[in-house]
Design a protein around this motif. Structure first.
Motif, short mmCIF file in Angstrom:
data_model
loop_
_atom_site.label_atom_id
_atom_site.label_comp_id
_atom_site.label_asym_id
_atom_site.label_seq_id
_atom_site.Cartn_x
_atom_site.Cartn_y
_atom_site.Cartn_z
N PHE A 257 0.83 -1.20 0.00
CA PHE A 257 0.00 0.00 0.00
C PHE A 257 0.87 1.26 0.00
N LEU A 258 1.91 1.23 0.79
CA LEU A 258 2.81 2.39 0.85
C LEU A 258 3.61 2.53 -0.45
N LEU A 259 4.11 1.42 -0.97
CA LEU A 259 4.89 1.47 -2.21
C LEU A 259 4.04 1.92 -3.39
N GLN A 260 2.75 1.63 -3.32
CA GLN A 260 1.85 2.03 -4.40
C GLN A 260 1.86 3.54 -4.60
N HIS A 261 1.98 4.29 -3.49
CA HIS A 261 1.97 5.75 -3.59
C HIS A 261 3.30 6.31 -4.07
N MET A 262 4.32 5.44 -4.12
CA MET A 262 5.62 5.87 -4.63
C MET A 262 5.73 5.71 -6.15
N GLU A 263 4.78 4.99 -6.72
CA GLU A 263 4.91 4.63 -8.14
C GLU A 263 5.03 5.86 -9.03
N ARG A 264 4.21 6.85 -8.75
CA ARG A 264 4.25 8.06 -9.59
C ARG A 264 5.64 8.67 -9.63
N TRP A 265 6.32 8.64 -8.51
CA TRP A 265 7.63 9.30 -8.43
C TRP A 265 8.73 8.41 -8.99
N LEU A 266 8.54 7.09 -8.91
CA LEU A 266 9.52 6.19 -9.54
C LEU A 266 9.47 6.30 -11.06
N ARG A 267 8.31 6.67 -11.59
CA ARG A 267 8.16 6.83 -13.04
C ARG A 267 8.45 8.24 -13.52
N SER A 268 8.77 9.13 -12.59
CA SER A 268 8.96 10.54 -12.94
C SER A 268 10.07 10.73 -13.97
N ASP A 269 9.90 11.74 -14.80
CA ASP A 269 10.93 12.08 -15.79
C ASP A 269 12.07 12.89 -15.18
N LYS A 270 11.89 13.36 -13.94
CA LYS A 270 12.91 14.18 -13.28
C LYS A 270 13.78 13.31 -12.39
N SER A 271 15.06 13.43 -12.58
CA SER A 271 16.01 12.56 -11.88
C SER A 271 15.94 12.73 -10.37
N HIS A 272 15.84 13.99 -9.89
CA HIS A 272 15.86 14.20 -8.44
C HIS A 272 14.61 13.64 -7.77
N GLU A 273 13.49 13.60 -8.47
CA GLU A 273 12.27 13.03 -7.90
C GLU A 273 12.39 11.52 -7.78
N ARG A 274 12.93 10.87 -8.80
CA ARG A 274 13.15 9.41 -8.72
C ARG A 274 14.13 9.09 -7.60
N LYS A 275 15.15 9.90 -7.50
CA LYS A 275 16.18 9.67 -6.47
C LYS A 275 15.59 9.77 -5.07
N ARG A 276 14.76 10.77 -4.83
CA ARG A 276 14.14 10.94 -3.51
C ARG A 276 13.21 9.77 -3.19
N ALA A 277 12.43 9.35 -4.19
CA ALA A 277 11.50 8.25 -3.94
C ALA A 277 12.24 6.97 -3.61
N VAL A 278 13.28 6.67 -4.37
CA VAL A 278 14.06 5.45 -4.11
C VAL A 278 14.70 5.52 -2.73
N GLN A 279 15.17 6.70 -2.34
CA GLN A 279 15.78 6.86 -1.01
C GLN A 279 14.76 6.56 0.09
N SER A 280 13.54 7.08 -0.07
CA SER A 280 12.50 6.83 0.94
C SER A 280 12.17 5.36 1.03
N ILE A 281 12.06 4.70 -0.13
CA ILE A 281 11.73 3.28 -0.14
C ILE A 281 12.84 2.47 0.52
N LEU A 282 14.08 2.84 0.22
CA LEU A 282 15.21 2.12 0.81
C LEU A 282 15.20 2.22 2.33
N LEU A 283 14.98 3.42 2.86
CA LEU A 283 14.95 3.59 4.32
C LEU A 283 13.79 2.83 4.93
N LEU A 284 12.64 2.84 4.25
CA LEU A 284 11.49 2.10 4.77
C LEU A 284 11.78 0.60 4.79
N LEU A 285 12.36 0.08 3.72
CA LEU A 285 12.64 -1.35 3.66
C LEU A 285 13.71 -1.74 4.68
#
Length: 959
Positions: A257-285
């Motif tokens: 459920f939480l990762l579902q809300h990250m999907e938009r940012w993982l697909r983002s065309d902007k590098s810094h947005e993808r980077k932030r989303a991956v960082q959040s997911i990594l810390l959560l995991l």
């Protein structure tokens, strides 16, 4: 000790009496706000009074007055928040209710208008009060004993504040709001998923949409805190929110459920947005792996989707994103294995996000191999399916690196036999949807290989699913079929399955008209029809020729039985139309295409020029059409052995239509001596005797006819030859009594005898037949021309050269009879003219047939003229001299054709004629032309006048 310095004493001795001191304090606190800086102690005292007061109504009234007082000063807001917080430690329900009322009545009404109307003072005051309130509502104060029904509304107020934050960082407002929401989310009852989703969307957007840190620095006012430090604190608050939500429901479902809300940012065309989303997911995991042990056995399929999204970032342009996404995939797989209780020693390298940390000397391909094997080993079928679907969707990406990674992974997954039977349908449906969005040719080529691998492993299922997808003519469905023909073995398997599907024909009584279009055999028929014209299947079609030939013939009979004849009779071959073909027309066109696309176009042309295809459009004339087609197949030796074998198999079947088609073909084949090179004569006799008991009367009759074949009884050959010579003597008389009847009988005998012991008779007939080409009776002209076409092919190899001479001599007469006034004669002339061209081995035979069959007007006439003349280099003068005799023809059409021909020869081949013609030829030419000078037809006289100049010039050059 002074009471001013010890508020507890004041409270203890005076509050219980009347509460007058509270009222005086309130009046004092409501004075000029500019003096409020010195009132911090009084606010504290006021909160203590309210906390110790036992009169609930009195506390409610004072809190209401306090909240409605001025909020303009920062110290005023802090003081109010302090007083409310102190009072709530004892009177929680009253303080909570008043704050909820304030949020609903004042704050939410304010939050809706445009940003120009924001009340920053009220916003700041509300946030301060909410912060203090969350501190009070910690579990140690007994908040878990209360049920807070208005928490979502209060959170919505905070989200409205968060949404109006600017796109730069100068304060910790974002962090505070998120932390307050974290505190409020811990209250009872738990937040509903819809509220959680709204919180996540708003918070993630507020944080991730901030510009990169470098840009934040440029936007920050001077002398403010460093934006990277502010962002770090805000990001930690966001991570705390994610962890807190997970902690409320520590399960794989909640994680998804939480990762579902990250999907938009993982697909983002902007590098810094993808980077932030991956960082959040990594810390959560990491938090989940390090602090919790999941015991719930839930295995949500969407986990495969999230793994797929993160996998696609393993080739991101940003190095940090690449590394963190690999660690995230590793941690997710670790959780999957740990949840199963299968964490073995061999999985140790995957622990703590080290699965993808390989030595520098290893190639990237090794990483991919390990990933694919882990996916196949650790994920459930549903999760694995979602992973593959996500990779397929990644093929649409604008990033070549991401598309390339997706295609390579898919190829490796398919090659690793990672796709199970139950996954095929969903994967193929998704593949068809994603194919149009692929932007890179190299990715398309990789997917062609991947689809071929999948087809090799699950050919039956792939064919069935592809059949059900859509009409085979659609571009990307056809792409799938073409992909399945990348190797000959797979293409043959595909064609075999389509052939078997073609034979799935429900009985007529079980087929409802409304469901006819859904028949599997019709889908297979449509697909076969398209694949006939697909380059990749050409070799396969030749390999399956006999089976397809028999299958299409029986399918056509079946469709005629069902009455599916819509658009069958009004179809025109020479007109291209976009409208779809009906089932019967599709089947008939597929049967034609089978010959046209396999370089057996002579069979197609033979039947076409005799109107044989039209016989196949009706059940009444269907047997005649099949017999004519079988005769053409035998005549041009088109896969006779293979078709013979299929016909014998079909005659043994229980299906009546199979028996009908088979016996018609076998009976016709038995007129060819070559048939017994492929089958034993005695066995064939026994086989036909058995079919005399077939329940179908047509099969019985044709079996009897086959048994009476000349080739089945060699003694009949001599008798028939003797009869041929008798009839030939009558035919060669100067004026035979019934030339048409004689020609028909002679043609039938020649057909039954084949080319054995007929050669000498063929020469005599071929020499004599042109005398009837100019007969006044159109039936005789047509019969003579048609028989001439048969005769020149019945003499065998021994007399072929002599027959070629007769064919050459007949070219000009046949060319002119293409303009015969009788349409039936014209059709037979086209048939014989083409057979002469085939015998003489002209170039452009196929193109000549196209002009004869579908050509119209002067353009087509000119093309036929060119094909004939250019295919007979050095013989132009002979054609010219032959044409002269037709200038005296009683048939106007033939006379005009001769004039056109002579004019064309003199215009286009003048030099060649000068070289080959003799003086005597010129005299003959002038003689025939002089007859036109006094012709009553003005066209003839005009032709004479136009041509005399050319004749005069020609006579000067001829030796």
């Amino acid at each position: 000790m002074s009471s001013e310095l010890c508020p507890q004493l004041v409270v203890k001795h005076r509050v219980p009496d009347t509460g007058m001191d509270i009222q005086r304090l309130l009046e004092f606190l409501k004075l000029d706000p500019q003096k409020a800086e010195d009132k911090g102690f009084l606010f504290q005292l006021y909160g203590i009074f309210l906390r110790e007061c036992t009169d609930v109504d009195l506390v409610r009234r004072h809190l209401t007055c306090l909240l409605e007082s001025s909020h303009q000063s920062c110290s005023q807001r802090e003081g109010i928040a302090l007083s409310v917080g102190l009072a709530s430690t004892t009177h929680l329900e009253q303080a909570w209710a008043l704050l909820e009322h304030m949020g609903r009545t004042r704050f939410l009404r304010w939050a809706l208008p445009s940003p120009g109307s924001q009340d920053k003072i009220l916003e700041s005051s509300f946030l301060s009060a909410s912060i203090l309130l969350t501190r009070v509502l910690r579990p140690k104060y007994g908040a878990q004993n209360y049920k807070f029904t208005q928490t979502p509304e209060l959170i919505q107020c905070l989200l409205c504040i968060l949404q109006k934050e600017p796109d730069f960082l100068v304060t910790l407002c974002r962090q505070k709001i998120i932390l307050v929401i974290v505190g409020l989310s811990n209250l009872r009852p738990s937040l509903k998923p819809l509220v959680k989703s709204r919180i996540l969307q708003t918070c993630l957007q507020s944080v991730y949409l901030l510009p990169p840190t470098e840009e934040l620095k440029s936007k920050s006012p001077p002398l403010e805190p460093a934006p990277d430090a502010l962002y770090g604190k805000t990001e930690r608050a966001l991570n705390l929110l994610l962890q807190n939500f997970f902690l409320e429901n520590p399960s794989m479902d909640e994680l998804c459920f939480l990762l579902q809300h990250m999907e938009r940012w993982l697909r983002s065309d902007k590098s810094h947005e993808r980077k932030r989303a991956v960082q959040s997911i990594l810390l959560l995991l990491q938090y989940v792996v390090d602090s919790l042990r999941l015991t719930e056995e839930a295995t949500p399929s969407m986990l495969g989707h999230h793994i797929g999204l993160l996998t696609l970032l393993c080739r991101d342009k940003d190095k940090v994103t690449r590394s963190r996404s690999q660690q995230c995939v590793s941690l997710l797989l670790h959780l999957v294995v740990e949840q199963k209780g299968e964490l073995a020693l061999e999985f140790t390298p995957w622990n703590r996000a080290r699965h993808f940390e390989v030595k520098a000397s290893k190639e990237w391909g090794m990483k991919l191999c390990r990933m694919v094997k882990a996916f196949h080993r650790d994920l459930t079928v549903a999760q694995h399916t979602q992973l593959v679907l996500t990779l397929l969707h990644g093929l649409r990406s604008h990033s070549h690196l991401r598309c390339d990674l997706a295609s390579r992974l898919l190829l490796m997954i398919f090659q690793d036999a990672g796709i199970k039977l139950e996954q095929v349908a969903e994967i193929l449906h998704s593949l068809l949807q994603e194919l149009p969005g692929i932007r890179f040719k190299s990715v398309q080529q990789t997917m062609m290989k991947a689809t071929a691998v999948l087809g090799n492993q699950h050919t039956q299922e792939v064919v069935e699913v592809t059949l059900s997808l859509s009409h085979p003519l659609e571009r990307w469905t056809l792409f799938l079929w073409r992909t399945l023909a990348t190797n000959l073995r797979l293409a043959r398997k595909v064609m075999t399955i389509l052939y078997m599907k073609l034979k799935l024909r429900p009985p007529r009584e079980l087929v409802q008209p409304t469901h006819q279009a859904q028949l599997v055999c019709l889908r297979a028929l449509n697909t076969i029809y398209e694949l006939l014209y697909t380059r990749e299947y050409r070799a396969t079609v030749r390999w399956a020729f006999a089976g397809l030939f028999m299958g299409l013939l029986t399918q056509l009979h079946y469709l005629l039985e069902l009455g599916m004849v819509e658009g069958l009779s009004d179809y025109q071959e020479d007109i291209l139309e976009d409208r779809p073909l009906g089932p019967c027309r599709t089947c008939l066109e597929a049967l034609k295409g089978l010959f046209w696309t396999t370089d057996s176009w002579e069979v197609f042309a033979h039947v076409k020029l005799l109107d044989g295809w039209q016989h196949l459009e009706c059940l009444d004339t269907y047997p005649e059409g099949v017999s004519l087609l079988a005769r053409a197949v035998s005549h041009y030796d088109c896969e006779v052995k293979a078709i013979l074998g299929q016909a014998i198999i079909f005659l043994k079947n229980n299906e009546e239509r199979d028996n009908i088609v088979a016996i018609l073909i076998l009976t016709e084949f038995l007129n060819s001596p070559e048939v017994f090179q492929h089958v034993n004569r005695r066995n064939m006799v026994n086989f036909m005797n058995q079919n005399l008991k077939n329940p179908n009367q047509l099969v019985q009759a044709m079996s009897l006819q086959a048994l009476s074949s000349i080739l089945m009884h060699q003694k009949k050959v001599a008798l028939l030859q003797s009869r041929l010579m008798e009839l030939l003597d009558d035919f060669l008389q100067p004026e035979p009594k019934d030339p048409l009847g004689l020609m028909q009988i002679l043609g039938d005998i020649l057909h039954r005898l084949g080319d054995q012991s007929v050669g000498a008779a063929s020469l005599k007939i071929a020499e004599h037949l042109p005398l009837f080409f100019e007969d006044e009776r159109e039936e005789v002209r047509g019969g003579a021309i048609f028989l001439f076409g048969d005769v020149i092919h019945s003499g065998g190899k021994k007399f072929r050269q002599a027959l070629k001479t007769f064919a050459f001599q007949a070219l000009v007469p046949l060319l002119f009879h293409l303009a015969d006034p009788c349409p039936a004669v014209v059709m037979k002339t086209k048939f014989t003219f083409l057979r002469c061209a085939i015998l003489l081995k002209w170039e452009f035979q196929k193109e000549l047939f196209s002009k004869l069959a579908w050509g119209r007007g002067l353009g087509a006439e000119n093309d036929v003229f060119i094909y004939m003349v250019e295919s007979n280099f050095g013989n132009y003068h002979q054609f010219l001299m032959q044409a002269l005799t037709y200038l005296n023809s009683p048939h106007k059409n033939l006379k005009l054709a001769a004039m056109k021909f002579i004019g064309g020869m003199l215009q286009d081949y003048f030099t060649d004629l000068c070289f080959h013609l003799k003086k005597g030829d010129i005299r003959t030419l002038k003689k025939y032309l002089d007859t036109l000078r006094q012709d009553p037809d003005s066209t003839c006289r005009r032709f004479y006048l136009n041509l005399m100049g050319d004749i005069t010039e020609l006579s000067q050059y001829v030796t």
